[in-house]
Scaffold this motif. Sequence first.
Motif, mmCIF file in Angstrom:
data_model
loop_
_atom_site.group_PDB
_atom_site.id
_atom_site.type_symbol
_atom_site.label_atom_id
_atom_site.label_comp_id
_atom_site.label_asym_id
_atom_site.label_seq_id
_atom_site.Cartn_x
_atom_site.Cartn_y
_atom_site.Cartn_z
ATOM 1 N N THR A 94 0.413 8.419 6.495
ATOM 2 C CA THR A 94 -0.403 9.205 7.359
ATOM 3 C C THR A 94 -0.595 8.257 8.560
ATOM 4 O OG1 THR A 94 -2.512 8.919 6.388
ATOM 5 C CG2 THR A 94 -1.111 11.074 5.928
ATOM 6 N N ASP A 95 -1.237 7.045 8.340
ATOM 7 C CA ASP A 95 -1.382 6.097 9.512
ATOM 8 C C ASP A 95 0.053 5.863 10.287
ATOM 9 O OD1 ASP A 95 -3.997 5.888 8.948
ATOM 10 O OD2 ASP A 95 -3.611 3.885 7.742
ATOM 11 N N GLN B 92 0.870 -1.088 -0.029
ATOM 12 C CA GLN B 92 0.145 -0.005 -0.096
ATOM 13 C C GLN B 92 0.863 1.460 0.044
ATOM 14 O OE1 GLN B 92 -2.126 -1.106 3.719
ATOM 15 N NE2 GLN B 92 -4.006 -1.211 2.440
ATOM 16 N N ASP C 138 -0.434 4.565 -1.414
ATOM 17 C CA ASP C 138 -1.605 5.237 -0.726
ATOM 18 C C ASP C 138 -1.106 6.060 0.216
ATOM 19 O OD1 ASP C 138 -2.929 3.487 -2.358
ATOM 20 O OD2 ASP C 138 -3.275 1.976 -0.798
ATOM 21 N N GLU D 76 -2.820 7.152 2.749
ATOM 22 C CA GLU D 76 -3.099 6.636 4.085
ATOM 23 C C GLU D 76 -1.892 5.683 4.825
ATOM 24 O OE1 GLU D 76 -6.578 7.880 1.793
ATOM 25 O OE2 GLU D 76 -5.090 6.393 1.452
ATOM 26 N N TYR D 77 -1.346 4.881 4.101
ATOM 27 C CA TYR D 77 -0.312 4.192 4.378
ATOM 28 C C TYR D 77 0.684 5.048 5.336
ATOM 29 C CZ TYR D 77 3.941 1.333 4.498
ATOM 30 O OH TYR D 77 5.030 0.271 4.533
ATOM 31 N N ARG E 189 1.021 8.916 12.346
ATOM 32 C CA ARG E 189 0.505 9.025 13.537
ATOM 33 C C ARG E 189 0.960 7.929 14.780
ATOM 34 N NH1 ARG E 189 -4.232 9.492 10.146
ATOM 35 N NH2 ARG E 189 -4.895 11.664 9.850
#
Length: 467
Positions: A40-41, A32, A35, A37-38, A44
């Motif tokens: 930003t996850d 991923q 992506d 989100e990969y 965090r």
Amino acid sequence: MSRKIVLNAFEMNCVGHQSPGLWAHPRDRAWQYKDLEYWTDLARLLERGKLDGIFIADVIGIYDVLNGNGEAAIRQSTQVPVNDPLALITPMALVTEHLGFGLTASLAFEHPYPFARRLSTLDHLTKGRVGWNVVTSYLDSGARSLGQQALSGHDERYDHADEYLEVIYKLLEGSWEDGAVIRDRERRLFTDPAKVHEIDHRGEHFQVSGIHLCEPSPQRTPVLFQAGASSRGRRFSAEHAECVFVAAPSKAVLKKTVADIRQRAVEAGRDPYQIRILNLQTVILGETDAEAQAKWRDYKQYVSYEGALALISGWTGLDFGQYQPDQVLKHIHTNAIQSAVEAFSTADPSKQWTVRELADWVGIGGFGPLFVGSPQTVADQLQEWVEETDVDGFNLAYAVSHETFVDVVELLVPELQKRGVFKTDYAPGTLREKLFGAGPRLPDNHPGARYRDLAALRAQRPESVGA
């Protein structure tokens, strides 16, 4: 132990990075990488664990030394496909407040004038949380794709790097004086032209005349990272780097490397402890030692022997496809990463490494050591390495993404915090302030600080700064 351990996450904008074949594990998310989100996850997660930063590796070119072609690297997704690392930093910065970002960019293929603008832009957008990993590149495939016959010699690349950094320092440190930006609405005066200077650099490799295009960013020069561990690379690190990444497979090799870098820093007129030295490290954690060992055995099923050989061949410049798996590794001088061959030749003089054993070692976590165990077991080992080698911390590679980092955050970090050897909160300020507890700028004894007054420097050394 008075110093707190520094922990970085080691990543790359690709699928496999340091653990070839583990992309096939059913829980791995590395596919991923395309992506947002990969990333930003992950950002965090790392900030929740108070990790100092995420260090994003990069290569220009493919690993095509094994068997004389890039088929194994392409087949096994060995750091290819690989996307640009720079675009990742801004979205990760947006969802975090403190996490640092180490950007790898090769000065062999990037002109310093536009690159200085990229650095300043990122430092502005992250409010001073950017570092730059200064690399000279080691893949001939990248050089050929950019119209060169091959990379220049190992030491010549560092000579080129010295001048590259001189240009960067002049642009970031000297072109705009403090107080140049006024932003006076009443007088319609945004910047005082008298305080903005052309750098007029005339050197062997670069002719750069103009001003820096950006106003000064929070750090001006981002935190300087460097990963060269050859003798010439260590000299470069001692003169310029604020954080040095090494990949020593044993305490004996690491202790010698750390001592050498710190001594070279003293010889360069710097405080040896103004350099944070981080060793490549992979950890596999479980609630108990037995659980961690079971996880390790599960991971090992997915290691790609071919992918590991592709990495090793690219790193060393030596085609391991010409050797049988049980053939003993011999020390061979190469034009790639000399330290990679040197480390395994000298780590344990009594041990004869075979090609298969080297591939097994590299299969999870690359050249760095692998620790497997409970949080208590792994914390013991990390503390032992810090205390016995004088290393400042670790650059943590993953086996399975993001599972490895989830385990670090949820299992290892609380154990280190309980022992008082890892911070419980971030320090305020820029990345440089968080790492060193001083100001946001390069320290006065850093060579980059010499370029803050270009007029004075020009008067003293006209041949180096132009007339």
